[in-house]
Write a protein that holds these residues in place. Structure first.
Motif, short mmCIF file in Angstrom:
data_model
loop_
_atom_site.label_atom_id
_atom_site.label_comp_id
_atom_site.label_asym_id
_atom_site.label_seq_id
_atom_site.Cartn_x
_atom_site.Cartn_y
_atom_site.Cartn_z
N MET A 1 40.82 40.01 38.56
CA MET A 1 40.33 39.84 39.94
C MET A 1 41.43 39.38 40.88
O MET A 1 41.41 39.68 42.06
CB MET A 1 39.18 38.83 39.98
CG MET A 1 38.08 39.12 38.98
SD MET A 1 38.41 38.27 37.42
CE MET A 1 38.10 36.58 37.85
N PHE B 1 37.77 34.60 42.10
CA PHE B 1 37.32 35.79 42.84
C PHE B 1 37.81 35.80 44.29
O PHE B 1 37.35 36.61 45.10
CB PHE B 1 35.80 35.87 42.83
CG PHE B 1 35.21 36.22 41.49
CD1 PHE B 1 35.18 37.53 41.05
CD2 PHE B 1 34.68 35.24 40.66
CE1 PHE B 1 34.64 37.86 39.83
CE2 PHE B 1 34.14 35.55 39.43
CZ PHE B 1 34.12 36.87 39.01
N VAL C 1 38.72 39.09 45.87
CA VAL C 1 37.68 40.13 45.85
C VAL C 1 36.63 39.87 46.92
O VAL C 1 36.12 40.81 47.56
CB VAL C 1 37.02 40.19 44.46
CG1 VAL C 1 35.85 41.18 44.45
CG2 VAL C 1 38.05 40.58 43.40
N HIS D 1 32.94 37.71 34.62
CA HIS D 1 34.29 37.79 34.06
C HIS D 1 34.37 36.99 32.77
O HIS D 1 33.93 35.85 32.71
CB HIS D 1 35.30 37.23 35.07
CG HIS D 1 36.70 37.15 34.52
ND1 HIS D 1 37.35 35.95 34.33
CD2 HIS D 1 37.56 38.13 34.12
CE1 HIS D 1 38.56 36.19 33.84
NE2 HIS D 1 38.71 37.49 33.70
N LEU E 1 29.03 36.61 41.77
CA LEU E 1 30.28 36.65 41.00
C LEU E 1 30.31 35.45 40.06
O LEU E 1 30.29 34.29 40.51
CB LEU E 1 31.47 36.61 41.96
CG LEU E 1 31.50 37.73 43.01
CD1 LEU E 1 32.55 37.44 44.07
CD2 LEU E 1 31.75 39.09 42.36
N VAL F 1 38.79 45.93 41.08
CA VAL F 1 37.55 45.20 40.82
C VAL F 1 36.53 45.48 41.92
O VAL F 1 35.36 45.78 41.65
CB VAL F 1 37.82 43.69 40.70
CG1 VAL F 1 36.51 42.89 40.64
CG2 VAL F 1 38.67 43.40 39.47
N PRO G 1 42.66 43.09 42.64
CA PRO G 1 41.36 42.90 43.29
C PRO G 1 40.75 44.20 43.81
O PRO G 1 39.51 44.33 43.84
CB PRO G 1 41.68 41.93 44.44
CG PRO G 1 43.14 42.08 44.68
CD PRO G 1 43.73 42.35 43.34
#
Length: 241
Positions: free
Chosen positions: A221, A22, A25, A69, A11, A228, A225
């Motif tokens: 995110m 993140f 996620v 991202h 990520l 994603v 989430p």
């Protein structure tokens, strides 16, 4: 239990944020039994940041799915050329063409609200007498522009803990476009006030990506989430067959 055949989801955060973006996620992916890594990106230069990420990727045994991202999308466009990268996922990201810069892609479209809220701060360049320029977002405007549908208490924290991006990164051309050789997925944030959503759509369409659109601010995110995680799962399934 994970093996070398289990994909590692890497990520990659963008500008004005860090890997904690993140945070909502990561648990879902770990619960799926995936290997997950969210490294810090230096945010100093496109080729330098991509080289740093590539060095991380090369040390991962087995297949990798790179998720980028925002500015992180530009970084994975270059670092994604590593042999063990099997798929790319862009979240409100820049899908650059080979030889194209962030400024070049962005300049094709009307500016977002971000352009009027940028702050430029000098910093010393190591080993020289020269100065570089860091770019960040006005803290009082950050929540509305960057994180309008994120919990306001969290957005206040994010506004004062930004990870700036060196201005040099905006003009640096991508030496390679990994999406030409790797399957790719893109998520458009239709309520994005940081990147014009048309920039996202254009880059994804040019790359022939499978694309989804989410009514979200730039920080999808944290705001959505589950959407994603679902897109990342789609890429993982494609890699694992």
């Amino acid at each position: 239990m994970t093996t070398n055949d289990t994909p590692t989801v890497v990520l990659v955060h963008g500008a004005f944020a860090d890997a904690s973006s993140f945070a909502r996620v990561v648990p879902a992916l770990l619960d799926d039994g995936l290997n997950v890594l969210a490294p810090a990106v230096p945010n100093r230069s496109l080729t330098g940041d991509a080289a740093h990420l590539a060095s991380v990727v090369r040390q991962i045994p087995g297949p990798v799915v790179l998720v980028g991202h925002s500015y992180g999308g530009a970084v994975i466009t270059v670092a994604g050329a590593e042999e063990n990268v099997k798929a790319l996922v862009y979240l409100a990201g820049y899908a650059l063409e080979e030889g194209e810069s962030l400024g070049g892609l962005q300049g094709r479209f009307p500016a977002s609200e971000l352009a009027s809220a940028l702050v430029y701060t000098p910093f010393p360049l190591p080993g020289t007498d020269e100065q570089g320029t860091d770019v960040s977002v006005e803290a009082d405007r950050f929540p509305a522009i960057f994180a309008a549908d994120v919990d306001p208490a969290l957005a206040r924290v994010l506004a004062v803990s930004q990870r700036p991006l060196a201005a040099a990164a905006f003009g640096e051309a991508a030496p390679v476009a990994a999406w030409k050789d790797k399957p790719s997925w893109g998520l458009v944030c239709t309520a994005d006030r940081t990147i014009n959503p048309e920039v996202e759509r254009y880059g994804y369409r040019r790359a022939g990506m499978t694309t989804v659109e989410v009514d979200s601010s730039h920080l999808v995110m944290l705001a959505h989430p589950e959407r994603v995680a679902d897109l990342i799962r789609t890429a993982v399934r494609a890699v694992t067959g």
